[in-house]
Design an enzyme around this catalytic site. Structure first.
Site, short mmCIF file in Angstrom:
data_model
loop_
_atom_site.label_atom_id
_atom_site.label_comp_id
_atom_site.label_asym_id
_atom_site.label_seq_id
_atom_site.Cartn_x
_atom_site.Cartn_y
_atom_site.Cartn_z
N CYS A 14 -26.27 -58.44 34.39
CA CYS A 14 -26.80 -57.06 34.44
C CYS A 14 -27.55 -56.80 35.75
CB CYS A 14 -27.71 -56.75 33.25
SG CYS A 14 -26.83 -56.75 31.70
N GLN A 74 -38.83 -61.03 31.98
CA GLN A 74 -38.66 -62.47 32.18
C GLN A 74 -39.98 -63.17 32.50
OE1 GLN A 74 -35.92 -64.09 31.61
NE2 GLN A 74 -34.54 -62.34 31.38
N LYS A 95 -37.55 -62.30 24.09
CA LYS A 95 -37.52 -63.31 25.16
C LYS A 95 -38.80 -64.15 25.14
CE LYS A 95 -34.79 -60.25 28.13
NZ LYS A 95 -33.43 -60.80 28.21
N ASP A 142 -41.48 -54.56 35.41
CA ASP A 142 -40.56 -55.01 34.38
C ASP A 142 -40.85 -56.50 34.14
OD1 ASP A 142 -38.48 -56.14 33.00
OD2 ASP A 142 -36.87 -55.29 34.23
N HIS A 184 -32.79 -55.57 37.24
CA HIS A 184 -31.87 -55.52 36.10
C HIS A 184 -31.39 -54.08 35.96
CE1 HIS A 184 -30.75 -55.63 31.79
NE2 HIS A 184 -30.71 -56.95 31.91
C1 LIG Z 1 -35.49 -58.49 34.08
C2 LIG Z 1 -34.97 -57.81 32.84
N1 LIG Z 1 -35.25 -56.51 32.65
C3 LIG Z 1 -34.84 -55.86 31.55
C4 LIG Z 1 -34.08 -56.49 30.59
C5 LIG Z 1 -33.65 -55.73 29.39
O1 LIG Z 1 -34.25 -56.25 28.25
P1 LIG Z 1 -33.85 -55.72 26.80
O2 LIG Z 1 -32.35 -55.90 26.70
O3 LIG Z 1 -34.59 -56.60 25.86
O4 LIG Z 1 -34.21 -54.29 26.72
C6 LIG Z 1 -33.75 -57.84 30.76
C7 LIG Z 1 -32.90 -58.54 29.79
O5 LIG Z 1 -32.23 -59.50 30.09
C8 LIG Z 1 -34.22 -58.51 31.92
O6 LIG Z 1 -33.94 -59.79 32.13
#
Ligand SMILES: Cc1ncc(COP(=O)(O)O)c(C=O)c1O
Length: 414
Positions: A372, A211, A234, A208, A131
Protein backbone atom coordinates in the site's frame (compact mmCIF):
# COMPACT_ATOMS: atom_id res chain seq x y z
CA UNK A 1 24.37 -18.53 15.11
CA UNK A 2 23.03 -16.78 18.16
CA UNK A 3 20.79 -18.89 20.35
CA UNK A 4 17.67 -17.42 21.89
CA UNK A 5 19.06 -18.14 25.35
CA UNK A 6 22.04 -15.90 24.63
CA UNK A 7 19.93 -12.78 24.19
CA UNK A 8 19.95 -10.14 26.82
CA UNK A 9 16.34 -9.30 27.48
CA UNK A 10 14.15 -8.85 30.52
CA UNK A 11 11.34 -10.52 28.61
CA UNK A 12 10.48 -14.19 28.93
CA UNK A 13 9.92 -14.85 25.25
CA UNK A 14 8.90 -18.50 25.74
CA UNK A 15 6.19 -17.41 28.16
CA UNK A 16 5.07 -14.64 25.83
CA UNK A 17 4.83 -17.14 22.95
CA UNK A 18 2.71 -19.46 25.09
CA UNK A 19 0.19 -16.62 25.46
CA UNK A 20 -0.44 -16.44 21.69
CA UNK A 21 -2.49 -19.54 20.79
CA UNK A 22 -2.14 -19.01 17.04
CA UNK A 23 1.61 -19.56 17.23
CA UNK A 24 0.87 -23.27 17.74
CA UNK A 25 -0.64 -23.54 14.27
CA UNK A 26 0.91 -25.96 11.81
CA UNK A 27 1.03 -24.48 8.30
CA UNK A 28 1.84 -26.76 5.38
CA UNK A 29 3.17 -29.34 7.80
CA UNK A 30 5.51 -26.91 9.58
CA UNK A 31 5.16 -24.86 12.78
CA UNK A 32 3.97 -21.39 11.80
CA UNK A 33 6.56 -18.61 11.62
CA UNK A 34 4.57 -15.38 11.60
CA UNK A 35 6.55 -12.50 10.13
CA UNK A 36 3.63 -10.41 8.87
CA UNK A 37 3.27 -8.27 11.98
CA UNK A 38 3.29 -4.95 10.15
CA UNK A 39 0.04 -6.04 8.49
CA UNK A 40 -1.49 -7.13 11.78
CA UNK A 41 -0.12 -8.58 15.00
CA UNK A 42 -1.44 -11.76 16.57
CA UNK A 43 -3.55 -11.52 19.73
CA UNK A 44 -2.65 -12.83 23.18
CA UNK A 45 -5.10 -15.13 24.93
CA UNK A 46 -5.96 -12.30 27.36
CA UNK A 47 -7.36 -10.20 24.50
CA UNK A 48 -9.26 -13.12 22.98
CA UNK A 49 -10.75 -13.88 26.42
CA UNK A 50 -11.66 -10.23 26.98
CA UNK A 51 -13.65 -10.32 23.74
CA UNK A 52 -15.43 -13.56 24.66
CA UNK A 53 -15.97 -12.30 28.21
CA UNK A 54 -17.61 -9.13 26.93
CA UNK A 55 -20.11 -11.09 24.83
CA UNK A 56 -20.70 -13.68 27.57
CA UNK A 57 -21.19 -11.29 30.49
CA UNK A 58 -21.62 -7.68 29.43
CA UNK A 59 -23.01 -7.21 25.92
CA UNK A 60 -25.36 -4.21 25.72
CA UNK A 61 -25.53 -0.97 23.80
CA UNK A 62 -23.71 1.87 25.52
CA UNK A 63 -24.55 5.36 26.80
CA UNK A 64 -28.34 5.19 26.42
CA UNK A 65 -29.28 2.40 28.80
CA UNK A 66 -30.08 2.51 32.48
CA UNK A 67 -29.99 -1.24 33.10
CA UNK A 68 -27.05 -3.06 34.67
CA UNK A 69 -25.51 -4.42 31.46
CA UNK A 70 -25.73 -1.09 29.64
CA UNK A 71 -24.04 0.65 32.53
CA UNK A 72 -21.31 -1.98 32.72
CA UNK A 73 -20.72 -1.89 28.95
CA UNK A 74 -20.51 1.92 29.06
CA UNK A 75 -18.07 1.85 31.98
CA UNK A 76 -15.82 -0.70 30.24
CA UNK A 77 -15.96 1.24 26.98
CA UNK A 78 -14.97 4.49 28.70
CA UNK A 79 -12.25 2.71 30.70
CA UNK A 80 -10.49 1.95 27.42
CA UNK A 81 -10.56 5.64 26.50
CA UNK A 82 -8.83 6.58 29.75
CA UNK A 83 -6.38 3.71 29.34
CA UNK A 84 -5.36 4.91 25.88
CA UNK A 85 -5.15 8.49 27.07
CA UNK A 86 -2.61 7.39 29.69
CA UNK A 87 -0.78 5.05 27.34
CA UNK A 88 -0.13 7.90 24.87
CA UNK A 89 0.06 10.63 27.51
CA UNK A 90 -2.74 12.69 25.96
CA UNK A 91 -3.93 15.57 28.10
CA UNK A 92 -7.60 14.52 28.29
CA UNK A 93 -9.70 11.40 27.65
CA UNK A 94 -12.00 13.59 25.51
CA UNK A 95 -9.14 13.93 23.05
CA UNK A 96 -9.29 10.19 22.30
CA UNK A 97 -11.85 9.42 19.57
CA UNK A 98 -12.74 5.82 18.78
CA UNK A 99 -12.69 5.11 15.05
CA UNK A 100 -12.55 1.95 12.95
CA UNK A 101 -8.80 2.22 12.30
CA UNK A 102 -6.02 4.46 11.06
CA UNK A 103 -7.63 4.89 7.65
CA UNK A 104 -10.91 5.94 9.22
CA UNK A 105 -9.09 8.35 11.56
CA UNK A 106 -7.29 10.06 8.68
CA UNK A 107 -10.52 10.33 6.68
CA UNK A 108 -12.15 11.95 9.71
CA UNK A 109 -9.46 14.64 9.67
CA UNK A 110 -9.50 15.24 5.90
CA UNK A 111 -13.29 15.38 5.81
CA UNK A 112 -14.10 17.22 9.03
CA UNK A 113 -11.04 19.45 9.48
CA UNK A 114 -10.01 19.65 5.83
CA UNK A 115 -13.39 20.62 4.41
CA UNK A 116 -13.96 23.26 7.07
CA UNK A 117 -10.51 24.84 7.36
CA UNK A 118 -8.51 24.19 4.17
CA UNK A 119 -9.25 26.11 1.01
CA UNK A 120 -8.06 26.44 -2.60
CA UNK A 121 -4.34 27.22 -2.84
CA UNK A 122 -3.52 25.99 0.69
CA UNK A 123 -0.61 23.57 0.71
CA UNK A 124 -0.68 20.18 2.38
CA UNK A 125 2.62 18.35 2.83
CA UNK A 126 2.91 14.57 2.94
CA UNK A 127 5.93 12.37 2.20
CA UNK A 128 7.08 9.88 -0.42
CA UNK A 129 6.83 7.00 2.04
CA UNK A 130 3.16 7.43 2.99
CA UNK A 131 0.73 4.52 3.12
CA UNK A 132 -2.15 4.97 0.65
CA UNK A 133 -4.33 5.72 3.68
CA UNK A 134 -2.38 8.94 4.18
CA UNK A 135 -2.32 9.85 0.48
CA UNK A 136 -5.73 9.14 -1.02
CA UNK A 137 -7.90 10.96 1.57
CA UNK A 138 -5.76 14.09 1.01
CA UNK A 139 -6.00 13.72 -2.77
CA UNK A 140 -9.78 13.45 -2.48
CA UNK A 141 -9.82 16.63 -0.42
CA UNK A 142 -7.55 18.44 -2.90
CA UNK A 143 -9.83 17.44 -5.78
CA UNK A 144 -12.80 18.78 -3.89
CA UNK A 145 -11.45 22.08 -2.59
CA UNK A 146 -8.38 22.92 -4.70
CA UNK A 147 -5.67 22.43 -2.05
CA UNK A 148 -2.20 21.56 -3.30
CA UNK A 149 -0.39 18.41 -2.22
CA UNK A 150 3.39 18.61 -1.82
CA UNK A 151 5.62 15.62 -1.25
CA UNK A 152 8.77 15.39 0.92
CA UNK A 153 11.39 13.41 -1.03
CA UNK A 154 13.57 10.65 0.44
CA UNK A 155 17.16 9.46 0.02
CA UNK A 156 18.25 5.98 -1.12
CA UNK A 157 18.30 4.70 2.47
CA UNK A 158 14.63 5.59 2.83
CA UNK A 159 15.02 8.67 5.02
CA UNK A 160 13.16 11.93 4.58
CA UNK A 161 15.18 14.79 3.11
CA UNK A 162 14.62 17.24 5.90
CA UNK A 163 16.31 20.12 4.04
CA UNK A 164 13.79 19.73 1.25
CA UNK A 165 10.98 19.65 3.80
CA UNK A 166 12.18 22.91 5.30
CA UNK A 167 12.34 24.52 1.87
CA UNK A 168 8.72 23.52 1.22
CA UNK A 169 7.41 25.18 4.35
CA UNK A 170 5.89 28.65 3.90
CA UNK A 171 2.88 30.65 4.99
CA UNK A 172 0.96 28.68 2.35
CA UNK A 173 1.55 25.45 4.26
CA UNK A 174 -1.59 24.74 6.23
CA UNK A 175 -1.25 21.05 7.01
CA UNK A 176 1.51 18.45 7.32
CA UNK A 177 0.58 14.76 7.48
CA UNK A 178 3.40 12.24 7.75
CA UNK A 179 3.96 8.68 8.81
CA UNK A 180 5.74 8.10 12.13
CA UNK A 181 7.19 4.74 11.07
CA UNK A 182 7.20 3.48 7.48
CA UNK A 183 5.37 0.18 7.03
CA UNK A 184 7.45 -0.69 3.95
CA UNK A 185 10.91 0.37 5.08
CA UNK A 186 10.77 0.47 8.87
CA UNK A 187 12.17 4.03 8.90
CA UNK A 188 11.41 6.00 12.07
CA UNK A 189 10.83 9.58 10.96
CA UNK A 190 11.99 12.59 13.03
CA UNK A 191 8.41 13.58 13.78
CA UNK A 192 9.19 15.90 16.70
CA UNK A 193 11.28 18.06 14.37
CA UNK A 194 8.68 17.84 11.59
CA UNK A 195 5.96 19.00 13.99
CA UNK A 196 8.00 21.86 15.41
CA UNK A 197 8.91 23.18 11.95
CA UNK A 198 5.32 22.92 10.72
CA UNK A 199 4.03 24.77 13.77
CA UNK A 200 6.59 27.53 13.16
CA UNK A 201 4.72 28.41 9.93
CA UNK A 202 1.32 27.95 11.55
CA UNK A 203 0.46 24.58 9.98
CA UNK A 204 -1.40 21.78 11.74
CA UNK A 205 0.14 18.30 11.88
CA UNK A 206 -1.24 14.77 11.73
CA UNK A 207 1.03 11.83 12.47
CA UNK A 208 0.11 8.41 11.07
CA UNK A 209 1.19 6.19 13.94
CA UNK A 210 -0.11 2.89 12.56
CA UNK A 211 3.34 1.28 12.74
CA UNK A 212 4.67 3.19 15.71
CA UNK A 213 2.65 2.43 18.83
CA UNK A 214 3.66 -1.25 19.03
CA UNK A 215 7.38 -0.49 18.68
CA UNK A 216 8.20 2.84 20.30
CA UNK A 217 7.12 4.96 23.20
CA UNK A 218 4.69 7.65 22.01
CA UNK A 219 4.18 10.69 24.24
CA UNK A 220 1.59 12.94 22.61
CA UNK A 221 2.08 15.91 24.90
CA UNK A 222 5.83 15.84 24.29
CA UNK A 223 5.35 15.44 20.53
CA UNK A 224 2.79 18.24 20.48
CA UNK A 225 1.17 17.03 17.22
CA UNK A 226 -2.38 18.18 16.51
CA UNK A 227 -3.66 14.76 15.46
CA UNK A 228 -2.35 11.21 15.86
CA UNK A 229 -3.91 8.15 14.22
CA UNK A 230 -3.38 4.42 14.78
CA UNK A 231 -5.07 1.01 14.72
CA UNK A 232 -5.34 -1.36 17.65
CA UNK A 233 -5.00 -4.48 15.50
CA UNK A 234 -1.33 -3.64 15.00
CA UNK A 235 -0.89 -3.36 18.77
CA UNK A 236 -1.93 -6.91 19.73
CA UNK A 237 -5.57 -5.77 19.90
CA UNK A 238 -8.73 -6.48 17.92
CA UNK A 239 -9.42 -5.52 14.30
CA UNK A 240 -11.96 -2.88 13.33
CA UNK A 241 -10.91 -0.43 16.00
CA UNK A 242 -8.65 2.60 15.89
CA UNK A 243 -7.92 5.90 17.52
CA UNK A 244 -7.87 9.46 16.44
CA UNK A 245 -6.20 11.71 18.97
CA UNK A 246 -6.84 15.41 18.44
CA UNK A 247 -6.12 18.47 20.55
CA UNK A 248 -9.24 19.49 22.42
CA UNK A 249 -9.49 23.02 21.01
CA UNK A 250 -9.11 21.82 17.43
CA UNK A 251 -11.63 19.01 17.82
CA UNK A 252 -14.06 21.45 19.40
CA UNK A 253 -13.70 23.83 16.46
CA UNK A 254 -14.28 21.08 13.89
CA UNK A 255 -17.70 20.17 12.51
CA UNK A 256 -18.77 16.54 12.97
CA UNK A 257 -17.77 13.89 10.44
CA UNK A 258 -20.65 11.41 10.39
CA UNK A 259 -24.19 12.13 11.54
CA UNK A 260 -26.52 10.09 13.75
CA UNK A 261 -26.60 8.28 17.09
CA UNK A 262 -24.57 9.52 20.02
CA UNK A 263 -23.12 12.55 18.21
CA UNK A 264 -26.21 14.75 18.78
CA UNK A 265 -27.32 16.93 21.67
CA UNK A 266 -30.78 17.68 20.31
CA UNK A 267 -32.49 16.97 17.00
CA UNK A 268 -35.43 18.83 15.55
CA UNK A 269 -36.43 19.04 11.90
CA UNK A 270 -35.35 22.66 11.95
CA UNK A 271 -31.92 22.25 13.53
CA UNK A 272 -29.63 19.74 15.20
CA UNK A 273 -27.10 20.60 17.87
CA UNK A 274 -24.08 18.41 18.46
CA UNK A 275 -22.77 16.52 21.44
CA UNK A 276 -19.60 17.33 23.32
CA UNK A 277 -16.23 15.67 22.81
CA UNK A 278 -15.54 12.89 22.22
CA UNK A 279 -19.08 11.80 21.31
CA UNK A 280 -19.44 14.44 18.60
CA UNK A 281 -17.22 12.23 16.46
CA UNK A 282 -18.67 8.85 17.43
CA UNK A 283 -21.86 8.47 15.39
CA UNK A 284 -23.85 5.24 15.54
CA UNK A 285 -23.25 2.18 17.68
CA UNK A 286 -19.48 1.87 17.94
CA UNK A 287 -17.43 -1.29 17.89
CA UNK A 288 -18.05 -1.81 21.62
CA UNK A 289 -16.63 -5.32 22.09
CA UNK A 290 -13.38 -4.51 20.31
CA UNK A 291 -13.01 -1.22 22.16
CA UNK A 292 -13.45 -3.03 25.48
CA UNK A 293 -10.93 -5.75 24.54
CA UNK A 294 -8.47 -3.12 23.31
CA UNK A 295 -7.87 -2.10 26.91
CA UNK A 296 -6.54 -5.59 27.62
CA UNK A 297 -4.18 -5.25 24.63
CA UNK A 298 -2.80 -1.97 25.97
CA UNK A 299 -2.50 -3.48 29.47
CA UNK A 300 -0.59 -6.38 27.94
CA UNK A 301 1.87 -4.12 26.12
CA UNK A 302 2.39 -1.97 29.19
CA UNK A 303 2.98 -5.02 31.36
CA UNK A 304 5.79 -6.13 29.05
CA UNK A 305 7.00 -2.54 28.76
CA UNK A 306 7.33 -0.78 25.42
CA UNK A 307 11.03 -0.15 26.03
CA UNK A 308 11.72 -3.82 26.72
CA UNK A 309 9.74 -4.72 23.58
CA UNK A 310 11.69 -2.19 21.51
CA UNK A 311 14.98 -3.42 22.88
CA UNK A 312 14.23 -7.06 22.09
CA UNK A 313 12.84 -6.26 18.64
CA UNK A 314 15.97 -4.28 17.92
CA UNK A 315 18.05 -7.35 18.65
CA UNK A 316 15.87 -9.32 16.24
CA UNK A 317 16.29 -6.60 13.62
CA UNK A 318 20.10 -6.52 13.92
CA UNK A 319 20.31 -10.29 13.82
CA UNK A 320 18.03 -10.55 10.78
CA UNK A 321 19.79 -7.69 8.99
CA UNK A 322 23.16 -9.46 9.38
CA UNK A 323 21.77 -12.87 8.47
CA UNK A 324 19.87 -11.68 5.39
CA UNK A 325 22.80 -9.54 4.21
CA UNK A 326 24.90 -12.70 4.02
CA UNK A 327 22.57 -14.23 1.44
CA UNK A 328 24.09 -13.72 -1.98
CA UNK A 329 21.92 -11.67 -4.32
CA UNK A 330 19.70 -10.35 -1.50
CA UNK A 331 19.36 -6.60 -1.11
CA UNK A 332 17.68 -4.93 1.84
CA UNK A 333 15.40 -2.05 0.82
CA UNK A 334 15.27 0.58 3.57
CA UNK A 335 18.49 1.07 5.49
CA UNK A 336 17.64 4.14 7.56
CA UNK A 337 19.72 4.74 10.68
CA UNK A 338 16.56 4.78 12.81
CA UNK A 339 14.45 1.73 12.11
CA UNK A 340 11.91 -0.57 13.73
CA UNK A 341 11.85 -4.33 13.17
CA UNK A 342 10.69 -4.31 9.54
CA UNK A 343 12.91 -5.66 6.77
CA UNK A 344 11.99 -5.29 3.10
CA UNK A 345 14.21 -7.11 0.63
CA UNK A 346 14.72 -8.16 -2.97
CA UNK A 347 16.43 -11.27 -4.26
CA UNK A 348 18.15 -11.10 -7.67
CA UNK A 349 16.17 -12.78 -10.41
CA UNK A 350 13.32 -13.97 -8.17
CA UNK A 351 9.92 -12.27 -8.07
CA UNK A 352 8.82 -11.23 -4.59
CA UNK A 353 5.53 -13.07 -4.98
CA UNK A 354 7.31 -16.36 -5.71
CA UNK A 355 9.37 -15.83 -2.56
CA UNK A 356 6.17 -15.36 -0.54
CA UNK A 357 4.50 -18.47 -1.98
CA UNK A 358 7.54 -20.71 -1.51
CA UNK A 359 8.16 -19.49 2.04
CA UNK A 360 4.50 -20.12 2.84
CA UNK A 361 4.98 -23.72 1.74
CA UNK A 362 7.59 -23.89 4.52
CA UNK A 363 5.16 -22.41 7.06
CA UNK A 364 6.71 -18.93 6.98
CA UNK A 365 4.30 -16.00 6.59
CA UNK A 366 5.77 -12.83 5.11
CA UNK A 367 4.13 -10.11 3.01
CA UNK A 368 4.95 -9.36 -0.61
CA UNK A 369 3.98 -6.54 -2.96
CA UNK A 370 3.79 -2.78 -2.74
CA UNK A 371 2.53 -2.75 0.87
CA UNK A 372 0.00 0.00 0.00
CA UNK A 373 2.88 2.37 -0.78
CA UNK A 374 2.86 2.41 -4.57
CA UNK A 375 4.36 5.93 -4.90
CA UNK A 376 7.25 4.82 -2.67
CA UNK A 377 7.85 1.78 -4.89
CA UNK A 378 7.74 4.08 -7.95
CA UNK A 379 10.37 6.32 -6.33
CA UNK A 380 12.56 3.28 -5.61
CA UNK A 381 12.02 1.96 -9.14
CA UNK A 382 10.73 -1.43 -8.01
CA UNK A 383 7.31 -3.09 -8.27
CA UNK A 384 7.37 -4.35 -4.69
CA UNK A 385 9.38 -6.17 -2.05
CA UNK A 386 9.27 -9.15 0.26
CA UNK A 387 8.79 -7.93 3.82
CA UNK A 388 9.47 -9.67 7.11
CA UNK A 389 8.27 -7.74 10.15
CA UNK A 390 8.92 -8.87 13.71
CA UNK A 391 6.94 -8.63 16.91
CA UNK A 392 7.79 -9.38 20.51
CA UNK A 393 6.91 -13.09 20.21
CA UNK A 394 9.32 -13.75 17.32
CA UNK A 395 12.63 -15.51 17.92
CA UNK A 396 16.14 -15.76 16.52
CA UNK A 397 15.44 -19.39 15.60
CA UNK A 398 12.55 -18.24 13.45
CA UNK A 399 14.89 -15.85 11.65
CA UNK A 400 17.23 -18.81 11.07
CA UNK A 401 14.27 -20.61 9.49
CA UNK A 402 13.66 -17.62 7.23
CA UNK A 403 17.29 -17.70 6.11
CA UNK A 404 17.17 -21.45 5.45
CA UNK A 405 13.86 -20.97 3.67
CA UNK A 406 15.28 -18.27 1.43
CA UNK A 407 18.30 -20.41 0.58
CA UNK A 408 15.89 -23.14 -0.47
CA UNK A 409 13.87 -20.69 -2.61
CA UNK A 410 17.13 -19.65 -4.30
CA UNK A 411 18.07 -23.25 -5.02
CA UNK A 412 14.63 -23.85 -6.52
CA UNK A 413 14.38 -20.67 -8.64
CA UNK A 414 17.74 -18.93 -8.69
C1 LIG B 1 1.67 3.33 7.98
C2 LIG B 1 0.26 2.85 7.85
N1 LIG B 1 -0.73 3.75 7.76
C3 LIG B 1 -2.02 3.38 7.67
C4 LIG B 1 -2.37 2.05 7.64
C5 LIG B 1 -3.81 1.68 7.54
O1 LIG B 1 -4.22 1.03 8.70
P1 LIG B 1 -5.68 0.40 8.80
O2 LIG B 1 -5.80 -0.55 7.62
O3 LIG B 1 -5.69 -0.32 10.10
O4 LIG B 1 -6.67 1.50 8.69
C6 LIG B 1 -1.37 1.07 7.70
C7 LIG B 1 -1.71 -0.36 7.61
O5 LIG B 1 -0.91 -1.18 7.22
C8 LIG B 1 -0.03 1.49 7.82
O6 LIG B 1 0.97 0.61 7.90
Amino acid sequence: MLLETETITQLDIAKIRSEFPILNEIVNGKPLVYFDNAATTQKPRQVIEALANYYEHTNANIHRGIHHLAEKATADFEATRRRIQKFLNARLPEEIIFTYGTTDSINLVTQAYGRAFLKAGDEIIISTMEHHSNIVPWQMLCEENGCILRIIPINEAGELLMDEYEKMLSEKTKFVSVVHVSNSLGTINPVAEIIEKAHAVGAKVLIDGAQATSHIDVDLQALNCDFYAFSLHKLYGPTGMGILYGKEAILNAMPPYRGGGEMIKEVTFEKTTYNELPYKFEAGTPNIADVVAAKTAVDYVEKLGIEAIADYEHQLLSYATDALSNIEGLRIVGTAKEKVSVISFLVDGIHHQDIGVLLDQQGIAIRTGHHCTQPLMQRLGIPGTSRASFAVYNTFEEIDRLVTGLEKVKRMLG
